[in-house]
Scaffold this active site. Structure first.
Site, PDB file in Angstrom:
ATOM      1  N   LYS A  38       0.847  -1.218   0.000  1.00  0.00           N
ATOM      2  CA  LYS A  38       0.000   0.000   0.000  1.00  0.00           C
ATOM      3  C   LYS A  38       0.874   1.257   0.000  1.00  0.00           C
ATOM      4  CE  LYS A  38      -2.747   0.895   3.701  1.00  0.00           C
ATOM      5  NZ  LYS A  38      -2.448   2.246   4.206  1.00  0.00           N
ATOM      6  N   GLY A 111      -5.044   8.090   5.177  1.00  0.00           N
ATOM      7  CA  GLY A 111      -4.161   9.064   5.823  1.00  0.00           C
ATOM      8  C   GLY A 111      -2.938   9.348   4.970  1.00  0.00           C
ATOM      9  N   ARG A 140      -8.791  12.236  12.294  1.00  0.00           N
ATOM     10  CA  ARG A 140      -7.369  11.920  12.531  1.00  0.00           C
ATOM     11  C   ARG A 140      -6.525  13.199  12.536  1.00  0.00           C
ATOM     12  NH1 ARG A 140      -5.644   6.958   8.893  1.00  0.00           N
ATOM     13  NH2 ARG A 140      -3.801   7.115  10.226  1.00  0.00           N
ATOM     14  N   GLN A 186       4.605   9.126   7.233  1.00  0.00           N
ATOM     15  CA  GLN A 186       3.696  10.082   6.581  1.00  0.00           C
ATOM     16  C   GLN A 186       4.172  11.506   6.826  1.00  0.00           C
ATOM     17  OE1 GLN A 186      -0.297   9.107   7.813  1.00  0.00           O
ATOM     18  NE2 GLN A 186      -0.291   7.180   6.668  1.00  0.00           N
ATOM     19  N   ASP A 334       1.667  -1.247  11.789  1.00  0.00           N
ATOM     20  CA  ASP A 334       0.385  -1.711  11.240  1.00  0.00           C
ATOM     21  C   ASP A 334       0.084  -3.168  11.583  1.00  0.00           C
ATOM     22  OD1 ASP A 334      -0.033   0.795  10.194  1.00  0.00           O
ATOM     23  OD2 ASP A 334       0.750   0.292   8.216  1.00  0.00           O
ATOM     24  N   LYS A 361      -4.962   5.770  14.449  1.00  0.00           N
ATOM     25  CA  LYS A 361      -4.993   5.118  13.132  1.00  0.00           C
ATOM     26  C   LYS A 361      -6.436   5.154  12.605  1.00  0.00           C
ATOM     27  CE  LYS A 361      -0.641   4.145  12.738  1.00  0.00           C
ATOM     28  NZ  LYS A 361       0.161   4.844  11.739  1.00  0.00           N
ATOM     29  N   ARG A 365      -6.918   1.651  17.614  1.00  0.00           N
ATOM     30  CA  ARG A 365      -6.656   0.212  17.520  1.00  0.00           C
ATOM     31  C   ARG A 365      -6.355  -0.427  18.875  1.00  0.00           C
ATOM     32  NH1 ARG A 365      -3.440   0.270  11.670  1.00  0.00           N
ATOM     33  NH2 ARG A 365      -5.360   0.332  10.433  1.00  0.00           N
ATOM     34  N   ARG A 407      -7.594  -3.228   9.049  1.00  0.00           N
ATOM     35  CA  ARG A 407      -6.701  -4.167   9.742  1.00  0.00           C
ATOM     36  C   ARG A 407      -7.407  -4.830  10.924  1.00  0.00           C
ATOM     37  NH1 ARG A 407      -2.540  -3.522   6.506  1.00  0.00           N
ATOM     38  NH2 ARG A 407      -1.866  -1.421   5.989  1.00  0.00           N
TER      39      ARG A 407
HETATM   40  C1  S3P Z   1       2.386   4.819   6.116  1.00  0.00           C
HETATM   41  C2  S3P Z   1       2.961   5.132   7.326  1.00  0.00           C
HETATM   42  C3  S3P Z   1       2.429   4.668   8.626  1.00  0.00           C
HETATM   43  C4  S3P Z   1       1.476   3.495   8.451  1.00  0.00           C
HETATM   44  C5  S3P Z   1       0.482   3.731   7.353  1.00  0.00           C
HETATM   45  C6  S3P Z   1       1.210   3.928   6.026  1.00  0.00           C
HETATM   46  C7  S3P Z   1       2.974   5.353   4.880  1.00  0.00           C
HETATM   47  O1  S3P Z   1       1.717   5.744   9.229  1.00  0.00           O
HETATM   48  O2  S3P Z   1       0.799   3.261   9.665  1.00  0.00           O
HETATM   49  O3  S3P Z   1      -0.381   2.613   7.220  1.00  0.00           O
HETATM   50  O4  S3P Z   1       2.660   4.842   3.783  1.00  0.00           O
HETATM   51  O5  S3P Z   1       3.781   6.297   4.974  1.00  0.00           O
HETATM   52  P1  S3P Z   1       2.448   6.846  10.162  1.00  0.00           P
HETATM   53  O6  S3P Z   1       3.385   7.600   9.321  1.00  0.00           O
HETATM   54  O7  S3P Z   1       1.325   7.697  10.669  1.00  0.00           O
HETATM   55  O8  S3P Z   1       3.131   6.065  11.249  1.00  0.00           O
END
Ligand code: S3P
Length: 447
Positions: A38, A111, A140, A186, A334, A361, A365, A407
């Site tokens: 993803k 997100g 969020r 992120q 995750d 999340k 969770r 999830r």
């Molecule tokens: C992701 C970073 C993670 C992860 C999310 C995907 C990404 O989030 O939990 O499912 O693709 O950069 P965080 O950056 O909030 O930890």
């Protein structure tokens, strides 16, 4: 397996998944192909849209989240083919050329779409953007990206508390060195993408290393980017041009995790999960399962288009409790819901700490997994930043709810495989966010 052991019951708006273990229980055997990663899928679509020329993506995740990204970038001028085959093409529009969309950009449940995209929108001078998402995403926290972007000079408006819908007036930004208080890919990626369109060097330093797919892919597309793993820092130099690439997306280790734990806890199981991305910033789940004495081996290790890949072979074994805390947390963030299921089968008390991020999340969770596992008879204590789970406890069937979190839906389905009696999981369609074929795959391998 009796044909009615696993059934999906569609209603008008939601699906409930019923799992009733047959006499003698399930047993998972064979080989599984998992959907594309993803995180890498989002980045391939975004960088493809920003590059000059064509990007060809093989193995893109055809789930709801990447569809949200494709939808947003189409609205800003990128030509992205239908997300329905193994080969998706993106005709990029060139760096700094995103067009002002005529409508609100809808990030759906994703997100990653909203946070990464914000870095790009904020750094497109003269364009105005509005951004929203579904009910979960609108609850969020967005200040974690809005604040550093504002430090760079961004103009962003938000609901009180820092929630979407958001409005962005693009600006010429100034570079910063951002010391992120959280290890979040992120946040890091948002700032690096803003830095891509900002003259000078933009650096992000994290308290622990989060997934590095942005850094790898930015480099592959021709950006000037350096990383220092010692200090958990990445620096991008602005005003580069990106060039369209062929991207081969590996299978998502976060999706593979459901099968790894399923095979580890369902007696008699022997599964090989093929083509799993084993980037070291994502392999915390493998280390923890090995610590729990699961029978997990990596086979056929190789590198595909800049990302390490392997087949993961898992056989049932008796698990032992362990502590999951500290720097490993961002490398398995995750996978904690499914590890909580594994902990119910492990001898002793498993402690999960330093994972308060789980509360923000797609659902909370920590609270959701604790409540649902307790309903199944597990011994679980909720901690402010994690869970304490004492095993091994026999689980019993129950009426459960995904809380619209993909999830959670899939973790509960795996828990149901070892429960005594029938489990019903409401709003199970949430699995489609990251794993559209989860239920058919479950039916196939649990025969
Ligand atoms: C992701 C970073 C993670 C992860 C999310 C995907 C990404 O989030 O939990 O499912 O693709 O950069 P965080 O950056 O909030 O930890």
């Amino acid at each position: 397996m009796p044909t009615d052991a696993i059934t999906l019951n569609p209603t008008d708006s939601h699906h409930s998944l019923t799992i009733a273990p047959p006499n003698g229980g399930f047993c998972l055997r064979g080989k599984i192909q998992i959907p594309g990663d993803k995180s890498i899928s989002h980045r391939a679509l975004m960088l493809g849209a920003l590059a000059s020329g064509e990007t060809i993506i093989h193995g893109l995740l055809l789930g709801e989240d990447p569809r949200s990204t494709a939808h947003c970038f189409r609205a800003m001028g990128a030509k992205i083919s239908e997300l329905n085959t193994d080969r998706v093409t993106v005709q990029g529009i060139g760096l700094g050329q995103l067009q002002e969309p005529t409508d609100v950009l809808d990030s759906g449940n994703s997100g990653t779409t909203m946070r990464l995209m914000l870095g790009l929108l904020a750094s497109h001078p003269g364009r105005f953007f509005t951004v929203t998402g579904d009910a979960s995403l609108r609850s969020r926290p967005m200040l974690r990206v809005i604040k550093p972007l504002q430090e760079m000079g961004a103009q962003i408006w938000h609901r009180s508390g820092g929630y979407a819908p958001l409005a962005v007036q693009g600006q010429a930004l100034k570079p910063i060195h951002y010391q992120s208080p959280i290890a979040s890919a992120q946040v890091k990626s948002c700032i690096l993408l803003a830095g891509l369109l900002t003259e000078g060097k933009t650096t992000v330093t994290e308290p622990a290393l989060s997934r590095d797919h942005s850094e790898r892919m930015l480099r592959a597309f021709g950006a000037e980017i350096t990383v220092d793993p010692e200090t958990c820092s990445a620096t991008v130099t602005g005003s580069a041009q990106l060039h369209g690439q062929t991207v081969i997306v590996p299978g998502d280790i976060s999706s593979a995790a459901f099968w790894m734990v399923a095979a580890a806890i369902v007696p008699g199981s022997d599964l090989t999960i093929e083509n799993v991305g084993v980037n070291p910033t994502r392999t915390g789940i493998l280390e923890v399962l090995q610590q729990m004495e699961a029978d997990v081996t990596l086979e056929n290790e190789r590198e595909v288009a800049g990302e390490p890949v392997a087949d993961v072979h898992v056989r049932h074994s008796q698990l032992k409790a362990c502590t999951i805390a500290g720097d490993v947390i961002p490398r398995l963030i995750d996978e904690i819901p499914i590890l909580a299921v594994a902990a119910t089968c492990a001898e002793g008390t498993t402690v999960i700490k330093d994972a308060a991020e789980l509360r923000v999340k797609e659902s909370d969770r920590i609270a959701v997994m604790a409540a649902q596992l307790i309903q199944m008879g597990a011994t679980v204590t909720e901690l402010p930043d994690g869970l304490e789970i004492t095993g091994k406890t026999p689980l019993h069937g129950a009426e459960l709810d995904s809380h619209t979190d993909h999830r959670i839906a899939m973790s509960l389905a795996i828990a149901a495989l070892i429960a005594n009696g029938q489990t019903v999981i409401h709003r199970a369609e949430a699995a489609g966010i990251s794993y559209p074929d989860f239920v058919p795959t479950l039916v196939r391998v649990s025969g």
